[in-house]
Motif scaffolding. Structure first.
Motif, PDB file in Angstrom:
ATOM      1  N   PRO B  40       0.851  -1.118   0.029  1.00  0.00           N
ATOM      2  CA  PRO B  40       0.029  -0.096  -0.223  1.00  0.00           C
ATOM      3  C   PRO B  40       0.792   1.488  -0.073  1.00  0.00           C
ATOM      4  O   PRO B  40       1.886   1.440   0.332  1.00  0.00           O
ATOM      5  CB  PRO B  40      -0.751  -0.141   1.361  1.00  0.00           C
ATOM      6  CG  PRO B  40      -0.260  -1.163   2.080  1.00  0.00           C
ATOM      7  CD  PRO B  40       0.528  -2.004   0.976  1.00  0.00           C
ATOM      8  N   GLY B  44       6.506   2.170   2.597  1.00  0.00           N
ATOM      9  CA  GLY B  44       8.086   2.146   2.594  1.00  0.00           C
ATOM     10  C   GLY B  44       8.779   1.669   1.684  1.00  0.00           C
ATOM     11  O   GLY B  44       9.968   1.163   1.464  1.00  0.00           O
ATOM     12  N   SER B  47      11.410   3.750   0.261  1.00  0.00           N
ATOM     13  CA  SER B  47      12.473   3.941   1.331  1.00  0.00           C
ATOM     14  C   SER B  47      13.408   2.575   1.085  1.00  0.00           C
ATOM     15  O   SER B  47      14.557   2.638   1.268  1.00  0.00           O
ATOM     16  CB  SER B  47      11.916   3.975   2.653  1.00  0.00           C
ATOM     17  OG  SER B  47      10.866   5.032   2.779  1.00  0.00           O
ATOM     18  N   GLN B  83      11.187   7.823  -8.131  1.00  0.00           N
ATOM     19  CA  GLN B  83       9.840   7.791  -8.286  1.00  0.00           C
ATOM     20  C   GLN B  83       9.427   9.195  -9.141  1.00  0.00           C
ATOM     21  O   GLN B  83       8.505   9.472  -9.826  1.00  0.00           O
ATOM     22  CB  GLN B  83       8.960   7.861  -6.899  1.00  0.00           C
ATOM     23  CG  GLN B  83       7.541   7.745  -7.037  1.00  0.00           C
ATOM     24  CD  GLN B  83       6.853   7.317  -5.838  1.00  0.00           C
ATOM     25  OE1 GLN B  83       7.592   6.986  -4.728  1.00  0.00           O
ATOM     26  NE2 GLN B  83       5.632   7.103  -5.881  1.00  0.00           N
TER      27      GLN B  83
END
Ligand SMILES: Nc1ncnc2c1ncn2[C@@H]1O[C@H](COP(=O)(O)OP(=O)(O)OP(=O)(O)O)[C@@H](O)[C@H]1O
Ligand SMILES: [Mg+2]
Lengths: 270, 256
Positions: B40, B44, B47, B83
């Motif tokens: 979702p 993370g 990350s 991203q």
């Protein structure tokens, strides 16, 4: 008539309308300026004709132009221009370099430094000018220094804020591609803040000129500022206005030039 | 794909100050393998990718690459697509791709030719001189991919590279990218939101739970290589995407 010709004609007439509109815009702008000059002429010849310090534009041109072209005046103009150019060169190089580096310091050091620069920016420098004269001596050096201090502070302030706000991922992406610290500064940080630096230099140029003129007006033996002081004492309104116009003209030239560079430098920004 | 482990993530926890972004992540990626991370939003994934790329130091645990601990970016081995793409808006598409080679110390002449070739590979050979703000979202993503492909790095980290595209284009481009990466033998870690994209492209899928991310399951994709669009109609494909969506929706307790 075929569809293609119709489209071509439509496009051409569209272009013509745009041209006409542009011409109208220029005409309107020139008319506004002309109206202001006419108003000035009327005021100077009418209600204010006994005023010693307001000359009609026609008189500024007829009397003033020959005055401006006198060797003494040209020398004063050159002295001031020279001081301005040296001061602005220092502002542009040192101010933007300092700002770039200060913006990349540790976050809290940056914030502290920014507080100091902000206070300096808010401070009127005029009371300190006698100190400048004591440090640098009477003459060109203290005038340049005063111009530098006026122009440098806003350039540092604006550059450091911009350089602190460079998109962190642009820098990270540089790291992932193997850019050294110096390459990141030169190829990522500098280009991304360049439009801000040029905007800062536009303000810096105006303030540098202000600093140089202020210094010349206060304590000085030559240059445009001290010339202006002389014309005030001599009640030479036309000459005074003429030289003020020349200064304005110079400022407009600098501002237009930097504005052009600014637009080119920020083309990639949306 | 060989059996040799190239990337090994060991008990990695990640945080930004007090914010915990991931807890105890452990998974391996083999040389030449295509592994997707799904989970979702905000769990993370980015990350985790940053940690593999050496941009975020783990709070605990370690990331190994080719046998040694990752302590910072490794431009020779890893290339990264962010991203948000992180294209340089003041550089044209071509010069955005070139910059990767410039930082790698490649000569001017060679980098122009290689960058042009990379742009051709992603189908942008006709617009090398446009600036990012003159390209569509999908074209910008392809410039970013070209910039990552142009280097010799064997590991490619891709953070939702096709997010700006519609499902069809995304799968078509993903398929083309896959062929390209297979040819070059690249190892890929791929973050995506699209279950069908993950199923179609990956060898294995790492399914992450909601914040802070932990790994729920690592699923092997039962489809043979090379992949073909017709495989998306195979029953195994539907079983897999069903399974993925039930894993992801398990924790979804509705809007809170
Ligand atoms: N620079 C940052 N500073 C502080 N917190 C951050 C930062 N970046 C991410 N986070 C936090 O870390 C957590 C994980 O973020 P991350 O970007 O890794 O999620 P993600 O799975 O990639 O989400 P998405 O699918 O929306 O991209 C989130 O709670 C986010 O708020
Ligand atoms: Mg993300």
């Amino acid at each position: 008539m075929s569809a293609t010709t119709e489209r071509v004609t439509a496009a051409r007439s569209g272009r013509n309308t745009r041209k006409t509109l542009a011409r109208q815009a220029i005409a309107l702008r020139s008319a506004t300026i002309a109206a202001a000059v006419v108003a000035w002429e009327l005021v100077a010849r009418g209600p204010m004709r006994h005023n010693d310090f307001l000359a009609a534009p026609s008189k500024v041109v007829t009397d003033g132009l020959s005055f401006v072209l006198q060797p003494d005046t040209l020398l004063a103009l050159w002295q001031t221009t020279f001081r301005f150019l040296i001061a602005f060169l220092i502002v542009a190089v040192a101010g933007s370099a300092l700002g770039l580096v200060m913006g990349r310091l540790h976050r809290h050091i940056f914030l502290g430094a920014r507080d100091v620069v902000t206070v300096l920016y808010a401070l009127p420098m005029v009371p300190f000018y006698p100190l400048f004269v004591l440090w640098a001596g009477l003459g060109t050096r203290s005038e340049i220094a005063f111009g530098v201090i006026h122009g440098m502070i806003p350039v540092i302030l604006m550059t450091m804020s911009a350089s602190a706000q460079v998109e962190p991922n642009l820098i990270s992406s540089g790291e992932t591609m193997g850019a050294s610290r110096f390459q990141r500064l030169l190829f990522i940080i500098v280009p991304s803040v360049l439009p801000d630096i040029v905007s800062a230099l536009k303000i810096g140029a105006a303030l540098t000129l202000l600093g140089v003129l202020l210094a010349e007006l206060m304590i000085s033996i030559n240059g445009v500022g001290s010339f202006i002081t002389n014309q005030i004492t001599n009640h030479q309104a036309a000459w005074l206005n003429a030289i003020v116009l020349v200064v304005c003209l110079g400022a407009v030239v600098i501002n237009t030039g930097l504005g052009w560079i600014e637009r080119r430098a920020s083309r990639w920004r949306t | 794909m060989s059996d040799e482990t190239q990337i090994s993530v060991r008990d990695v926890s990640l945080s930004y100050g007090p914010i915990v972004a991931a807890l105890d992540l452990t998974f391996d990626v083999r040389r030449g393998e295509f592994v997707s991370l799904i989970g979702p939003s905000g769990c993370g994934k980015s990350s985790a990718l940053r940690a593999i790329g050496g941009l975020l130091s783990p709070q605990t645990g370690e990331v190994h690459l080719g046998g040694s601990v990752v302590r910072g970016p490794r431009p020779k081995e890893i290339s990264f697509v962010f991203q948000d793409l992180a294209l340089y808006p003041w550089r044209s598409a071509l010069r955005n791709v070139e910059v990767a080679l410039q930082f790698a110390g490649v000569t001017r002449k060679e980098r122009r030719a290689r960058a042009m070739e990379a742009l051709h590979l992603v189908g942008l050979g006709d617009v090398p001189n446009r600036f990012p703000n003159q390209l569509s979202g999908g074209m910008q993503q392809r410039v970013a991919i070209a910039r990552a492909l142009v280097s010799d790095a064997s590991v490619l980290l891709l953070d939702e590279p096709f997010a700006a595209l519609d499902e069809q284009t995304r799968l078509r481009l993903g398929g083309q990218l896959l062929t390209l990466l297979e040819e070059q033998g690249k190892t890929v870690v791929f973050v995506t939101h699209s279950l069908s994209e993950a199923a179609y492209l990956s060898d294995r899928i790492v399914v992450m739970g909601p914040r802070p991310a932990t790994i729920k399951e690592v699923i092997s994709v039962p489809l043979p290589r090379p992949r073909h669009p017709s495989m998306m109609r195979a029953p195994e494909f539907h079983e897999l995407t069903d399974r993925l969506s039930s894993l992801l929706f398990e924790d979804d307790r509705g809007p809170s």
